[in-house]
Scaffold this active site. Structure first.
Site, PDB file in Angstrom:
ATOM      1  N   ASP A 202      54.919  -1.151 -20.383  1.00 40.97           N
ATOM      2  CA  ASP A 202      56.148  -1.849 -20.772  1.00 40.97           C
ATOM      3  C   ASP A 202      57.128  -0.847 -21.380  1.00 40.97           C
ATOM      4  OD1 ASP A 202      57.805  -4.091 -21.059  1.00 40.97           O
ATOM      5  OD2 ASP A 202      57.058  -4.527 -23.073  1.00 40.97           O
ATOM      6  N   ASP A 219      54.243   0.192 -29.132  1.00 43.32           N
ATOM      7  CA  ASP A 219      53.862  -1.100 -28.561  1.00 43.32           C
ATOM      8  C   ASP A 219      53.156  -0.986 -27.215  1.00 43.32           C
ATOM      9  OD1 ASP A 219      53.480  -3.762 -28.221  1.00 43.32           O
ATOM     10  OD2 ASP A 219      55.573  -4.297 -27.918  1.00 43.32           O
TER      11      ASP A 219
END
Length: 328
Positions: A202, A219
């Site tokens: 991502d 993340d």
């Protein structure tokens, strides 16, 4: 309406959770921008604040979360600039408190990267290549595999089962999304087999923090197995000429460390379209979350679905055009 999974995550629960790891919180608590999980900066007595990430209950298995953590720690051990979870005195990174699984991270400052600067893209390409070099050295067993046919069908089913899709648009969405998914699968099949490696998964610009020393990747919640181009295409924007220039810069840096298979460029439009399908399904699954109601108000309108259907039609046309490529 069902009870929200984070309804019991009160400030006192957050602070008690952090202290259960052996740290001593000083009472300062700041909610950070996150929707899928809940993330807070927590002040620590006589030490730098930490970031506490509370995983959404039921989303990932313990095994999948541990694979995320181990991948981040592998990357950090190779001095790849990722923000890895902190270990407690026993070496543990995943903790539990009152039904929540959570992890603590060092606070990492930074700003959104300026992608107008070519050299920044070159540097990002280098670091993505270093992530992939580590990714190729192992494999995930519990984390998601970027299988377009399976994930696209799951996304369609979530939307069709959702009460958010207007009744008068159901048949339009059902037929159009099926057609788009068929095109995605066909285009991917035309490329043929490509290496499937461990990815960040991502790497949109919001998950890159830029500092004086360059980018830091944060993340890894969507770390998955997939083709290398998945971690590159989200840095592209604009018209075909602009995207070609951006990809050249990324690959200039990337191929300093790892060879890139140019065939994967043909996967960009299918992967972009798959992400569009999955994003709508993600919003539909989280529609009862108060954070989503506040952050995505347009989703709860007919206009959202009309625009989504228009976007899918545009992507269907794009999937019939020649694949993205770079002239030699």
């Amino acid at each position: 309406m069902s009870v929200h999974p984070y309804a019991s995550l009160k400030p006192e629960v957050i602070l008690d959770a952090v202290e259960s790891t052996g740290l001593r919180a000083d009472g300062r608590l700041l909610a950070l921008n996150s929707y899928e999980n809940r993330v807070y900066q927590v002040g620590i007595e006589d030490a730098a604040p930490v970031v506490a990430k509370f995983y959404r209950p039921g989303r990932w298995s313990e095994a999948a979360i541990r694979e995320e953590h181990m991948f981040a720690l592998e990357l950090a051990a190779e001095e790849v600039p990722v923000v890895a979870p902190l270990r407690d005195a026993a070496g543990e990174t995943l903790h539990r408190h009152q039904g929540f699984q959570f992890a603590l991270y060092p606070r990492q400052g930074g700003r959104t990267p300026d992608l107008e600067q070519r050299e920044n893209l070159v540097r990002i390409g280098r670091f993505i290549a270093r992530i992939h070099a580590v990714g190729r050295a192992g494999s995930f067993q519990a984390r998601e595999r970027l299988d377009a046919a399976e994930l696209g069908e799951i996304a369609r089913e979530h939307v069709l089962a959702s009460e958010r899709l207007p009744l008068d648009l159901e048949s339009v969405y059902e037929n159009l999304s099926a057609d788009v998914l068929d095109r995605i699968v066909r285009r991917i099949g035309e490329v043929g087999p490509v290496p499937m490696i461990r990815l960040h998964g991502d790497t949109h610009p919001g998950n890159v923090l830029w500092t004086e020393s360059g980018p830091h990747f944060v993340d890894l919640d969507d770390a998955c197995t997939g083709p290398a181009v998945q971690d590159l295409w989200m840095f592209l924007s604009g018209d075909a000429e602009e995207m070609s220039a951006q990809m050249r810069a990324l690959l200039e840096g990337y191929e300093t460390f790892v060879r890139f298979d140019r065939r994967e460029l043909a996967l960009i439009t299918p992967l972009r379209t798959l992400r569009i399908l999955r994003h709508a399904a993600w919003l539909a699954r989280r529609a009862d979350d108060p954070a989503f109601v506040l952050a995505f108000p347009v989703f709860y309108t007919t206009r959202y679905w009309e625009d989504h259907i228009l976007t899918l039609r545009e992507q269907a046309a794009a999937l019939d055009e020649p694949a993205f490529h770079l002239d030699v």
